[in-house]
Design a protein around this motif. Structure first.
Motif, PDB file in Angstrom:
ATOM      1  N   SER A  47      52.400  50.704  41.989  1.00 27.97           N
ATOM      2  CA  SER A  47      52.898  49.343  42.143  1.00 27.97           C
ATOM      3  C   SER A  47      53.393  48.815  40.800  1.00 27.97           C
ATOM      4  N   THR A  48      54.452  48.060  40.844  1.00 34.68           N
ATOM      5  CA  THR A  48      55.055  47.535  39.634  1.00 34.68           C
ATOM      6  C   THR A  48      54.643  46.091  39.414  1.00 34.68           C
ATOM      7  N   HIS A  52      53.543  43.014  42.074  1.00 40.51           N
ATOM      8  CA  HIS A  52      52.385  42.139  41.898  1.00 40.51           C
ATOM      9  C   HIS A  52      52.781  40.667  41.907  1.00 40.51           C
ATOM     10  N   ARG A  53      53.884  40.334  41.264  1.00 42.12           N
ATOM     11  CA  ARG A  53      54.263  38.925  41.162  1.00 42.12           C
ATOM     12  C   ARG A  53      54.801  38.360  42.486  1.00 42.12           C
ATOM     13  N   PRO A 100      47.202  44.124  32.448  1.00 37.88           N
ATOM     14  CA  PRO A 100      48.478  44.654  32.935  1.00 37.88           C
ATOM     15  C   PRO A 100      48.272  45.866  33.831  1.00 37.88           C
ATOM     16  N   GLY A 101      49.021  45.904  34.912  1.00 39.11           N
ATOM     17  CA  GLY A 101      48.968  47.053  35.810  1.00 39.11           C
ATOM     18  C   GLY A 101      47.824  47.037  36.800  1.00 39.11           C
ATOM     19  N   ARG A 102      46.898  46.098  36.654  1.00 39.28           N
ATOM     20  CA  ARG A 102      45.762  46.036  37.570  1.00 39.28           C
ATOM     21  C   ARG A 102      46.040  45.006  38.656  1.00 39.28           C
ATOM     22  N   THR A 105      43.364  41.619  43.058  1.00 40.33           N
ATOM     23  CA  THR A 105      42.030  41.796  43.639  1.00 40.33           C
ATOM     24  C   THR A 105      41.080  42.386  42.616  1.00 40.33           C
ATOM     25  N   ASP A 106      41.526  43.434  41.914  1.00 45.57           N
ATOM     26  CA  ASP A 106      40.669  44.048  40.906  1.00 45.57           C
ATOM     27  C   ASP A 106      40.438  43.114  39.725  1.00 45.57           C
ATOM     28  N   ASN A 107      41.428  42.311  39.378  1.00 45.32           N
ATOM     29  CA  ASN A 107      41.227  41.306  38.329  1.00 45.32           C
ATOM     30  C   ASN A 107      40.137  40.322  38.738  1.00 45.32           C
TER      31      ASN A 107
END
Length: 440
Positions: A47-48, A52-53, A100-102, A105-107
């Protein structure tokens, strides 16, 4: 709160007033694909930042009393703009530990204060689709999920599942095959004859990823060689793909249904889907279909919803279909049993698209030398925003790639509204020209 949102809440939670905690996790397909083998060299990419945004699209679906979890806060100008449109933004929660890149949900899981804050909402967790990460967040917060488990989502979102549902339901299928091993796939390729065009799709490919068009013997033989070589090298004979005959078409369709917790099935809407090379570009509504084909779609909604519910699914599902050049409707090309782009547009359609008007949902690509603000977009679109003929639905994707070397690529997601298609085309051209000035 829109009637559209109240209907979704009623179907998924039993009450139109349930507070929701929304996660617009567009990267879910990548998680469902992990245990499945796709085409060599064209599998689902990570995923880019842009993907995400896109989670910001949820701000116009959620209502007052709801919570939307985002890895980046809204641009202040965009927040004010939402209020001007008559929407009361949900509470925005940004995790304290964003990397970045996470995924968001994981954040959230990595941020104890965020977990505690979500717990105190007392809401129900509504992800775009459930993966193992959303299950973990539900467990950490103690919030119930509005939709089924990751196992159910993974099972019903396979293109192989879609084809088999079509066969079992007696719906008109696109001619093709399901393959779960390299040997099955190679046997299908052996039937290829010159002049035929085949489309090969990963079972969990999305928006053009994991899709190949085979329109020559050389392409067929080249892919067969790659598949044999990988199976021999890895000792893994699995291959999860569908192979379909390319059908000349008038246009693509996308329709949405909602399966309630009690099995009630609702046909929400149908739109013309705009695609390019298998990549989704937007939607146009209303769609010009005769009554008999609308009735075919209603029958397909009942068949798809009944099977999904029997297989443990409840929630929102989008279905892709095609209308052939000969006027024949193929009502199920694939099922995306999750919230989709059109889902996030429902509240805007209800409030801001007058009866009898046409609406184009699309994104505008931008090539920018430096990050911009929503105020810049407001400045160049001017009266098009002021009279609500252009409605911005997601701004965060504009600067999603700003951390890289300039110039960088961005996207502005919009909905365009006009009295007819001729004026809609003119509006699209005007918006394109105005936004082009941001690149200068």
């Amino acid at each position: 709160m829109t009637g559209y949102l109240r209907a979704i809440k009623s179907a998924l939670t039993g009450s139109p007033d349930t507070p929701l905690v929304l996660l617009c996790n567009f990267e879910a397909e990548a998680q469902w694909a992990r245990r499945h083998v796709g085409l060599p060299g064209v599998g689902f990419s990570a995923s880019t930042d842009m993907v995400h945004r896109m989670e910001e699209l949820g701000v116009l679906l959620a209502g007052p009393g709801d919570t939307l979890v985002l890895s980046h806060d809204l641009d202040p100008g965009f927040r004010s703009y939402i209020a001007e449109l008559g929407f009361e933004p949900p509470e925005i929660v940004v995790p304290s530990d964003v990397r970045p890149g996470r995924s968001t949900t994981d954040n959230a899981i990595a941020s104890p204060g965020t977990v505690d804050r979500l717990t105190r909402t007392g809401g129900t967790l509504l992800p775009m689709g459930t993966s193992e990460a959303e299950q973990k967040l539900a467990a950490e917060t103690g919030l119930p999920l509005a939709v089924p488990s990751a196992e159910v989502f993974e099972r019903v979102n396979s293109k192989i599942y879609s084809r088999r549902l079509v066969e079992a339901a007696g719906l008109r299928p696109v001619p093709g095959y399901c393959c779960e091993t390299a040997d099955e796939f190679l046997a299908v390729l052996d039937t290829y004859s010159d002049g035929t065009t085949l489309v090969v799709k990963d079972a969990y490919g999305v928006s053009g990823k994991g899709l190949l068009v085979l329109d020559s013997r050389a392409k067929v033989d080249g892919l067969a060689k790659l598949v044999r070589r990988r199976a021999t090298r890895t000792g893994d004979g699995r291959l999860h793909v569908v192979v379909e005959h390319w059908l000349p078409k008038r246009f693509d369709l996308n329709y949405q249904l909602t399966v309630a917790r009690d099995g009630t099935i609702t046909y929400d809407f149908v739109k013309q889907a705009l695609t390019e090379g298998g990549v989704h570009k937007g939607h146009l509504s209303p769609v010009d279909l005769p009554a008999r084909q609308h009735e075919e779609l209603r029958q397909a909604v009942d068949a798809v919803g009944t099977r999904l519910f029997a297989d443990g699914f409840h929630g929102v599902a989008g279905v892709d279909a095609i209308l052939g050049e000969d006027g024949v409707l193929y009502p199920v090309l694939e099922i995306n049993a999750r919230l989709n782009m059109s889902t996030y547009q429902g509240g805007v359609t209800e409030r801001l698209v007058p009866p009898g008007h046409v609406c184009l949902a699309r994104h505008y690509p931008l090539r920018l030398a430096a990050p911009i603000t929503f105020a810049d977009v407001r400045r160049v679109l001017g009266p098009l925003l002021a009279d609500r003929s252009v409605i911005v639905t997601c701004f965060g994707t504009v600067n999603a790639n700003a951390s890289g070397e300039p110039p960088f690529d961005g996207r502005l997601y919009t909905m365009l509204v006009a009295p007819d298609r001729t004026r809609l085309a003119g509006l699209d051209s005007a918006a394109t020209a105005a936004l082009k000035t941001l690149e200068d």
